[in-house]
Design a protein around this motif. Structure first.
Motif: not given
Length: 269
Positions: A150-151, A170-175, A5-7, A203-213
């Protein structure tokens, strides 16, 4: 607030996205793994996503499978990974640390013991790759008890109901997974609906999104941010650098430093 969250607050203030490298702990051995992680952080990693060596990694392609095997063949276990995590946290008290692993690594010691150890060594988040959000309650309850976020993974075929469940839990981030299949630096063909998924998650107010793969080039980091993601995760491309320099640690660290610098520079918005 946890460290993630701080990051994300700090990065937003600087108008930057996040660059998050993934490596397998204790690959190729304990001390070299620590040097690798030191190099990632020194050259711009905003957070760490780390794996435990496991004999049957569900989402991993050949490159990360080989990293798992190297660490296991060298005799490193879950205990060694927790020891290494404690060493990382002692030197880097503020960097967010997330784990990406399979459920068996939690089941064997019990969820209670696993998440308690995560708390003790300063882990911030845990993503259990083979537990979908619908079946994750027993994990999330224990994780939250010990202050571990939990992510969850948002797959490219997620429907609206799934997106809403992920956003709620999800908390912290969304993968956000770029495409179906397993991890690979070579397969860089992203799903065509990522912008719609990102919009729906927000729109669903998710935790910040990190894209991977398949994130292996600075241009892909820039594209992730252009689509609205908050950052990108790169694993196989980093582990390939390790693999091709197993006999030359100075060269390995030099190549890693250059890669991470370039990827982090691409996060400027």
């Amino acid at each position: 607030m946890n460290r993630f969250d701080t990051l994300f607050q700090q990065l937003k203030a600087k108008n930057q996205g996040a660059f998050v490298p993934f490596v397998t702990l204790c690959d190729p051995d304990f001390e070299r793994s620590f040097e690798i992680i030191e190099t990632l952080i020194a050259n711009g990693a905003d957070a760490l996503e780390l794996g435990f060596p496991f004999s049957d990694p569900l989402l991993d392609g050949p490159v990360i499978q080989a990293a798992n095997k190297r660490a296991l063949d060298a005799g490193y276990s879950t205990d060694a990974c927790f020891e290494l995590l404690a060493k990382i946290r002692a030197k880097y008290p503020t960097i967010p640390i997330g784990l990406l692993l399979c459920a068996n690594l939690i089941f064997v010691p019990t969820a209670e013991q696993f998440y308690q150890r995560c708390q003790q060594v300063g882990v911030d988040a845990v993503l259990v790759a083979d537990i979908p959000v619908d079946y994750a309650q027993e994990f999330t309850q224990v994780a939250k008890k010990y202050g571990i976020a939990p992510v969850f993974i948002c797959p490219p075929n997620a429907d609206q109901a799934t997106i809403e469940k992920i956003a709620q839990n999800t908390e912290g981030y969304t993968y956000l997974v770029s495409r179906s299949g397993v991890t690979s630096a070579e397969n860089q063909q992203n799903a065509t609906n990522l912008d719609h998924l990102i919009e729906a998650l927000k729109r669903s107010d998710s935790a910040p999104i990190l894209q991977g793969f398949g994130i292996a080039q600075p241009s892909q980091v820039r594209e992730s941010l252009r689509l609205g993601a908050d950052g990108a995760i790169s694993g196989s491309a980093i582990v390939k650098i390790i693999e091709r320099n197993l006999n030359n640690q100075p060269k390995l660290l030099s190549e890693l430093a250059e890669f991470v610098k370039n990827m982090k520079e691409a996060t400027a918005l």
